[in-house]
Design a protein around this motif. Sequence first.
Motif, PDB file in Angstrom:
ATOM      1  N   ALA A 287      -0.971  -5.131   3.810  1.00 43.82           N
ATOM      2  CA  ALA A 287      -1.110  -4.797   5.184  1.00 43.82           C
ATOM      3  C   ALA A 287       0.128  -5.504   5.742  1.00 43.82           C
ATOM      4  O   ALA A 287       0.907  -6.502   5.290  1.00 43.82           O
TER       5      ALA A 287
ATOM      6  N   ARG B 234      -2.445  -1.625   9.721  1.00 47.17           N
ATOM      7  CA  ARG B 234      -1.875  -0.557   9.071  1.00 47.17           C
ATOM      8  C   ARG B 234      -1.615   0.689   9.997  1.00 47.17           C
ATOM      9  O   ARG B 234      -2.465   0.954  10.841  1.00 47.17           O
ATOM     10  N   ASP B 235      -0.379   0.998  10.323  1.00 46.95           N
ATOM     11  CA  ASP B 235       0.010   1.884  11.068  1.00 46.95           C
ATOM     12  C   ASP B 235      -0.433   1.706  12.423  1.00 46.95           C
ATOM     13  O   ASP B 235      -0.870   2.779  13.144  1.00 46.95           O
TER      14      ASP B 235
ATOM     15  N   ASP C 108     -11.391  -3.662   4.325  1.00 45.75           N
ATOM     16  CA  ASP C 108     -10.288  -2.730   4.261  1.00 45.75           C
ATOM     17  C   ASP C 108     -10.225  -2.168   3.001  1.00 45.75           C
ATOM     18  O   ASP C 108      -9.701  -0.818   2.999  1.00 45.75           O
TER      19      ASP C 108
ATOM     20  N   ARG D  52      -8.520   1.880   2.707  1.00 45.14           N
ATOM     21  CA  ARG D  52      -7.498   2.109   1.807  1.00 45.14           C
ATOM     22  C   ARG D  52      -7.937   3.559   1.236  1.00 45.14           C
ATOM     23  O   ARG D  52      -7.138   4.555   0.909  1.00 45.14           O
TER      24      ARG D  52
ATOM     25  N   ARG E 124      -7.643   6.586   3.263  1.00 44.79           N
ATOM     26  CA  ARG E 124      -6.019   6.837   3.484  1.00 44.79           C
ATOM     27  C   ARG E 124      -5.669   7.553   2.425  1.00 44.79           C
ATOM     28  O   ARG E 124      -4.663   8.402   2.424  1.00 44.79           O
TER      29      ARG E 124
ATOM     30  N   SER F 171      -5.536   4.412  11.089  1.00 45.77           N
ATOM     31  CA  SER F 171      -4.661   3.166  11.295  1.00 45.77           C
ATOM     32  C   SER F 171      -5.933   2.175  11.156  1.00 45.77           C
ATOM     33  O   SER F 171      -7.156   2.447  11.287  1.00 45.77           O
TER      34      SER F 171
END
Length: 395
Positions: A29, A57-58, A219, A223, A226, A240
Amino acid sequence: MTTQDDFTVTPHSVDGDVDYDQLLDQFGADEVTPDQCGRFPGPGHPLVRRGVFYAHRDLDRFLDAATAGGDHALVTGVGPSGPMHIGHVFPFYFAKYLQETAGTTVYIPFSDDEKYLTKDQSLDEIGRHTLDNLRDILAVGFDPERTRLIVDSADADVVYPLASALSNELTQATVDATYGEPENVGLSFYPAVQATHLLLPQLVEGRQPTLVPIGADQDPHVRVCRDVAGKERYDIEKPSALLSKFLPSLDGPGKMSASDDAPNILLTDDRETIREKILTYAYSGGQSSVADHREQGGDPEVDISFLLLYYFFEDDDEEVERLAREYREGSLLSGELKEIAAEKIANFFEGHQQRRDQLGSLGEELEPYRLTEAERRRALGAVGYPDDALVRQQR
């Protein structure tokens, strides 16, 4: 799953003194930058300003939409395995802050099915915890027009068809590599349910940036989701993530959990109980005697009373800095700092409890927050189910 010599971080447990820089490297990240902090609406939130939310993230995609008034959403959930405690309140009041300042749509899934699969509790016990947790979430004061509460078992007619569709994008090898060998077949499937939670705002309302504020231990869920979203089978974008540091338990380092032996401050605790728990159990960064403390000072970075104020319960940055400075100098004693923290926390909890006590029939209160039939149909249609899917499922 991350295991080092000094700490372990998994979706189910956090042990040891976590090295956040090392965790950042291993998760891949990015660190939240001062520029990104400054883009949050208003004066920002203490969790952001003070680096509690430290990685992402993003994040820029979400901030672009939030600052421009575009469609955007936030997902933060509840695992109903016990009464809610002090460590649970942060993401929900953070979500409320974004809803009030940026018009964010908030989705709150209740993973009662996952808790049944991972906890030694009956379905009846999990159900009672779910109802109790629902009252605490309603007491936060979300706008029902911009908030949806989803309970996996109660909303199985939409959650599980969606999870079945999304599971086609997952392999058992991915699940095993991310979580380790599952204890049962239900946990093998659960990542598809988790992906459903995180993608539900887009499946209901259409493609839009979606933020998941989450503890760093969670997290892996993001992941995997995503990865699913990246397959481009559906018109969705990768959610995100905003990753937070862990709130230590009262007795020192480690994640605060409702299942730990360490005492927790519950959202239902009264003022005297909160004070007693803080005074008795809160780990101190001070010296062993008043004389030594006056001479050497204390360490606010390990003092639980200070950390509670720093993370959430003292909004004034100047006041936080003053407390830290006086504690280091030795002019502020550990007992005095504990009293300040107990008072601030009790004041906050009393407001929360008053709103909770004012709630009427839970079914009546919940109805405006539930997915409508039209929203359910749109979500199912987004993954290819025919328009009459709900009718067929309810026969």
